[in-house]
Design a protein around this motif. Structure first.
Motif, short mmCIF file in Angstrom:
data_model
loop_
_atom_site.label_atom_id
_atom_site.label_comp_id
_atom_site.label_asym_id
_atom_site.label_seq_id
_atom_site.Cartn_x
_atom_site.Cartn_y
_atom_site.Cartn_z
N TYR A 82 -19.91 -52.36 22.31
CA TYR A 82 -18.79 -53.15 21.80
C TYR A 82 -18.55 -54.36 22.68
O TYR A 82 -18.69 -54.29 23.91
CB TYR A 82 -17.52 -52.30 21.74
N PHE A 113 -10.26 -49.35 16.96
CA PHE A 113 -10.96 -50.61 17.24
C PHE A 113 -10.09 -51.54 18.06
O PHE A 113 -10.58 -52.28 18.92
CB PHE A 113 -11.38 -51.29 15.93
N THR A 140 -13.11 -56.49 12.64
CA THR A 140 -14.30 -55.92 13.27
C THR A 140 -15.55 -56.29 12.48
O THR A 140 -15.57 -56.22 11.25
CB THR A 140 -14.19 -54.38 13.34
#
Length: 347
Positions: free
Chosen positions: A56, A87, A115
């Motif tokens: 990420y 997230f 995202t």
């Protein structure tokens, strides 16, 4: 060309700068799928996608912060909106790990953390291919209370910084963080704080900004001046016309990026073309514009408005490094920038 000694001095100045990045912070999620472990589901006629690794990183406005911190900019504040979801927590952790100050991030109760989910499919013998991206984005505007919180945080943070970078990513009006009201406040603040550098980058609304420095690419500049334009190419002369027209509205510096042809600067009624830097290796242009923004604003905050043209050269240098980072949204360190500068001096 800037001397190596002066470039070192400039890069050292970056450590003293304080910059706010406001806008659409996305989470870039890379899920690595080992297709050699895939099995046929017992309940459906589909083979599974075994995720064996996850990575990420902050994207969109977060890409700008990644680049600012890689350049050793001393203080980087972030102002965006995240959801009450996993997230969002991951994005905050990534920003903090990168050294950003996230005190001004706003959490919205009816907001999803934007995202980009990027599946990376792995096969036999190291074969690896990126599949179609899954985009998670908000489909309705933020609530008035959240918008008010964003404006309050903005007005609190502006006095603390030397420069403000606006990352207006969302293509549809009022579905992102930089709503029309937030944009108005930013443009008004640029007049109220003339000693600070306000800088905007927007995919579809660059023509709506006033009083701030703007950096469209050549296509964004053309569409801002001629909304009905649907051509395929914009040459440097057309880019000059667009820059001059946009400068009438912004009353500030206009940078137009020209892809491999470099950057066009319109400053104090004069054009300067900073040629592109030839890269002979394979390139990945994803995030190049954000790296230019980071280099430009760090330079302006360090040396002032008189460095407007040299700032474009620094932006070019930064992007010439980041585009060589294949398969990732790259950044450039001061050491890498110096090395690129030396290579050009030896040509």
């Amino acid at each position: 060309m800037i001397s190596e000694a002066r470039l070192k001095t400039i890069l050292n100045h970056f450590r003293d700068q304080r910059i706010l990045v406001i806008g659409d912070f996305y989470l870039d999620a890379y899920w690595y799928i080992d297709k050699t472990r895939s099995t046929l589901s017992l309940e459906t006629p589909w083979h599974t996608n075994p995720v064996v690794e996850q990575r990420y990183s902050p994207g969109a406005a977060g890409t700008v912060t990644n680049n600012l911190k890689a350049l050793d900019v001393g203080t980087v504040y972030t102002l965006g909106v995240i959801g009450e979801d996993g997230f969002g927590r991951t994005l905050l952790k990534c920003l903090q790990t990168n050294g950003c100050l996230t005190d001004f991030m706003v959490q919205g109760p009816n907001w999803v953390t934007p995202t980009y989910l990027k599946p990376i499919h792995r096969g036999y013998e190291g074969v690896e291919t990126e599949g179609p991206r899954f985009d998670i984005e908000n489909q309705s505007p933020m609530g008035t209370e959240v918008e008010a919180a964003v404006i309050d945080a903005l007005q609190t943070c502006i006095p603390l910084v030397d420069g403000i970078i606006v990352g207006d990513q969302m293509p549809l009006e009022n579905l992102g963080v930089v709503t029309s009201r937030v944009r108005d406040i930013l443009c008004e603040s640029a007049l109220a704080f003339p000693e600070k550098f306000f800088f905007a980058d927007s995919r579809t609304r660059i023509g709506e900004y006033k009083n701030v420095i703007i950096k469209p690419n050549r296509f964004e500049a053309k569409r801002a001046v001629q909304p009905d334009w649907n051509g395929q190419a914009v040459d440097i002369e057309e880019a000059k016309q667009c820059a001059a027209a946009l400068a009438v509205q912004t009353q500030n510096i206009v940078y137009v990026t020209l892809g491999e042809n470099g950057i066009l600067v319109y400053f104090q009624g004069e054009f300067t073309h900073i040629p592109g830097i030839l890269i002979v290796d394979e390139i990945d242009p994803v995030g190049a514009g954000d790296s230019v923004s980071a280099g430009l604003v760090a330079m302006l905050c360090s040396l002032g408005v008189d460095a407007a043209v040299d700032a474009a050269y620094i932006g070019n240098l930064v992007a010439s490094v980041t585009v060589t980072k294949i398969g990732t949204t790259g950044t450039a360190s001061p050491a890498e920038i110096l090395e690129r500068h030396r290579s050009l001096a030896n040509l």
